[in-house]
Design an enzyme around this catalytic site. Structure first.
Site, PDB file in Angstrom:
ATOM      1  CE  LYS A  68     117.849  46.720  12.244  1.00  0.00           C
ATOM      2  NZ  LYS A  68     117.934  48.180  12.473  1.00  0.00           N
TER       3      LYS A  68
ATOM      4  CE1 TYR B  18     118.689  42.805   9.379  1.00  0.00           C
ATOM      5  CE2 TYR B  18     120.096  44.590  10.159  1.00  0.00           C
ATOM      6  CZ  TYR B  18     118.904  44.144   9.584  1.00  0.00           C
ATOM      7  OH  TYR B  18     117.946  45.045   9.189  1.00  0.00           O
TER       8      TYR B  18
ATOM      9  CG  ASN C 289     112.369  41.756   0.753  1.00  0.00           C
ATOM     10  OD1 ASN C 289     111.677  41.247   1.640  1.00  0.00           O
ATOM     11  ND2 ASN C 289     113.530  41.250   0.379  1.00  0.00           N
TER      12      ASN C 289
ATOM     13  CB  SER D 151     114.469  43.933   9.817  1.00  0.00           C
ATOM     14  OG  SER D 151     114.521  42.963   8.789  1.00  0.00           O
TER      15      SER D 151
HETATM   16  C1  WQD Z   1     115.289  38.532  -2.110  1.00  0.00           C
HETATM   17  C2  WQD Z   1     115.064  37.260  -2.872  1.00  0.00           C
HETATM   18  C3  WQD Z   1     116.868  35.699  -2.740  1.00  0.00           C
HETATM   19  C4  WQD Z   1     119.842  37.934  -5.015  1.00  0.00           C
HETATM   20  C5  WQD Z   1     117.294  40.755   2.942  1.00  0.00           C
HETATM   21  C6  WQD Z   1     117.753  40.614   4.346  1.00  0.00           C
HETATM   22  C7  WQD Z   1     116.738  41.198   5.278  1.00  0.00           C
HETATM   23  C8  WQD Z   1     116.343  42.591   4.858  1.00  0.00           C
HETATM   24  C9  WQD Z   1     115.949  42.680   3.404  1.00  0.00           C
HETATM   25  C10 WQD Z   1     117.461  44.192   6.275  1.00  0.00           C
HETATM   26  C11 WQD Z   1     115.545  36.021  -2.102  1.00  0.00           C
HETATM   27  C12 WQD Z   1     116.656  36.183  -4.183  1.00  0.00           C
HETATM   28  C13 WQD Z   1     118.665  37.576  -4.369  1.00  0.00           C
HETATM   29  C14 WQD Z   1     120.233  37.221  -6.189  1.00  0.00           C
HETATM   30  C15 WQD Z   1     118.280  35.869  -6.001  1.00  0.00           C
HETATM   31  N1  WQD Z   1     117.426  43.500   5.104  1.00  0.00           N
HETATM   32  N2  WQD Z   1     117.920  36.572  -4.859  1.00  0.00           N
HETATM   33  N3  WQD Z   1     119.433  36.229  -6.630  1.00  0.00           N
HETATM   34  O1  WQD Z   1     117.057  37.967   1.624  1.00  0.00           O
HETATM   35  O2  WQD Z   1     114.596  38.627   1.345  1.00  0.00           O
HETATM   36  O3  WQD Z   1     116.114  40.007   2.763  1.00  0.00           O
HETATM   37  O4  WQD Z   1     117.017  42.105   2.635  1.00  0.00           O
HETATM   38  O5  WQD Z   1     116.616  44.265   7.106  1.00  0.00           O
HETATM   39  O6  WQD Z   1     117.350  41.245   6.567  1.00  0.00           O
HETATM   40  O7  WQD Z   1     117.879  39.239   4.635  1.00  0.00           O
HETATM   41  O8  WQD Z   1     116.373  40.047   0.309  1.00  0.00           O
HETATM   42  O9  WQD Z   1     117.053  40.984  -1.843  1.00  0.00           O
HETATM   43  O10 WQD Z   1     118.689  39.481  -0.596  1.00  0.00           O
HETATM   44  O11 WQD Z   1     116.658  38.494  -1.659  1.00  0.00           O
HETATM   45  O12 WQD Z   1     117.581  34.950  -6.427  1.00  0.00           O
HETATM   46  O13 WQD Z   1     121.290  37.493  -6.842  1.00  0.00           O
HETATM   47  O14 WQD Z   1     115.834  37.318  -4.075  1.00  0.00           O
HETATM   48  O15 WQD Z   1     117.155  34.312  -2.723  1.00  0.00           O
HETATM   49  O16 WQD Z   1     114.655  34.961  -2.348  1.00  0.00           O
HETATM   50  P1  WQD Z   1     116.020  39.030   1.502  1.00  0.00           P
HETATM   51  P2  WQD Z   1     117.285  39.793  -0.975  1.00  0.00           P
END
Ligand code: WQD
Length: 390
Positions: free
Chosen positions: A204, A200, A230, A153
């Site tokens: 990894k 987590y 993502n 990741s």
């Molecule tokens: C993306 C962006 C949020 C929800 C996560 C894990 C990472 C990986 C991929 C496993 C961010 C914003 C989100 C909401 C928002 N998983 N957001 N409102 O945090 O980049 O990565 O998933 O490997 O380990 O941390 O992905 O989709 O949670 O967020 O504004 O209701 O969307 O702040 O900027 P993230 P995410």
């Protein structure tokens, strides 16, 4: 070591019914691999196996090609009572210099992946993600199954994601490396990573380190660690979307909950990031492109074309989209507004996290082909097919 040619080889895939796993299982079948899916159904549903089978049958019928075999081993990959007999079934008669197993490679997805849960239940995460890997690799090695694609990741980049440095694989290495920077200056990169913010992500990184040491100890091992950015979207058939019954934490599944009226509005976490529109930026990669990255890694490994027998690769588009751009893209697809409001930043978030995908392009001969809009359209197909669109 003679490698079994990629056509008609068997590939073992753990977590093969999960979101990324199911898309990878489908792409493996389309690429003529026989697939053995190991999935304990703790976070997936058996109906997904039937849907993958249906889609793969349809693909091969349309192409006039032979449908490879697929089987489901619905047990935990850590359960040696069922794993060992399974591996035994694919053992090849021991001849000098021949491969010892019909299984030409393993893709290992099975792991816990919820960042928040890893903070409240770290031992659960270290036990499954790290302990499970150690036992699994030990068992595979004993059967001579030593081509291993690991689901890693971009989280391993930790606070480096916020440094503005281009996120290249060599930012987080497991042994000293000499690299040349954009000014042609050589520099020595010390092993390590910086500022992983949750258990987590640490599992990894630790798993990558374990696999790097394993590969260094035995040249028969070939290990590829794929660092996902993502993943979004779903197969264009709409049959393999993310299960809507789970409580999502990721952006697109939450946008879906707002679109289908289950949530009143989207909270956009942070509107004061140093980005074009103040909302956070991420590298959203279509899950089908991500799946195809695994096929490219497997092919490169099986052809013996990896520069080292442990290699990390970023799987991302190489370009970023902001949260607001995601909302606007989805609104352009559904042609109606999505209720949203600016909210406080979420703990642990970074402002921007975008891949440099050059190494994957150059060494895996792979790059993304689908856009964020494709992902939004495919999600809408999934909602229509599932009868969820309002
Ligand atoms: C993306 C962006 C949020 C929800 C996560 C894990 C990472 C990986 C991929 C496993 C961010 C914003 C989100 C909401 C928002 N998983 N957001 N409102 O945090 O980049 O990565 O998933 O490997 O380990 O941390 O992905 O989709 O949670 O967020 O504004 O209701 O969307 O702040 O900027 P993230 P995410």
């Amino acid at each position: 070591l003679r490698r079994i040619p990629s056509e008609n080889s068997y590939i073992l895939i753990t977590g093969g019914l999960g979101f990324i796993g199911s898309h990878t299982t489908l792409e493996l079948l389309k690429a003529n691999y026989n697939v053995i899916v190991i999935d304990n159904l703790s976070n997936s549903f058996e109906v997904v196996f039937d849907r993958i089978n249906l889609l793969a049958q349809k693909f091969h019928k349309q192409n006039g090609s032979q449908m490879p075999s697929m089987r489901l081993h619905a047990h935990d990959y850590r359960d040696t009572k069922t794993l060992i007999p399974l591996l035994e079934e694919y053992r090849l008669p021991s001849r000098w210099r021949a491969a010892k197993s019909k299984i030409a490679g393993v893709i290992h997805f099975a792991a816990y992946k919820a960042v928040e849960e890893s903070i409240s239940h770290p031992l659960k995460y270290y036990s499954n993600n790290v302990g499970g890997l150690i036992d699994f690799a030990t068992n595979l090695g004993e059967f001579g199954i030593k081509t291993f694609i690991f689901s890693s990741s971009a989280t391993v980049y930790g606070t480096l994601a916020n440094s503005g440095l281009p996120l290249k694989e060599e930012l987080c290495v497991h042994k000293e490396e000499i690299t040349v920077d954009h000014n042609g200056q050589t520099k020595i990169v010390q092993p390590g990573c910086q500022g992983i913010t949750n258990p987590y992500g640490r599992t990894k990184w630790i798993c990558e380190s374990i696999l790097a040491d394993l590969a260094a100890s035995d040249p028969e091992w070939t290990v590829v660690a794929l660092r996902y950015f993502n993943p979004v979207g779903c197969d264009s058939s709409g049959l393999l979307g993310e299960d809507p019954r789970q409580t999502p934490t990721n952006l697109l599944p939450i946008v879906v909950k707002v679109m289908t009226g289950q949530y009143a509005e989207l909270q956009m976490f942070g509107s004061d990031w140093e980005t074009t529109d103040g909302t956070a930026v991420r590298d959203f990669i279509h899950v089908t492109d991500l799946a195809r990255g695994h096929i490219a890694a497997l092919r490169t490994a099986n052809e013996g074309n990896l520069s080292e027998n442990f290699r990390t690769f970023n799987l991302g588009t190489g370009s970023g989209s902001s949260v607001l751009e995601v909302v606007n893209t989805m609104e352009s697809v559904i042609d109606r507004p999505i209720p949203r409001k600016a909210a406080e930043r979420r703990a642990g978030d970074v402002g921007s996290c975008v891949a440099v995908a050059d190494r994957s392009r150059d060494e895996l001969k792979w790059k993304t082909e689908k856009s964020l809009k494709d992902a939004c359209q495919d999600i809408c197909t999934f909602l229509d097919v599932s009868g969820l669109s309002s």
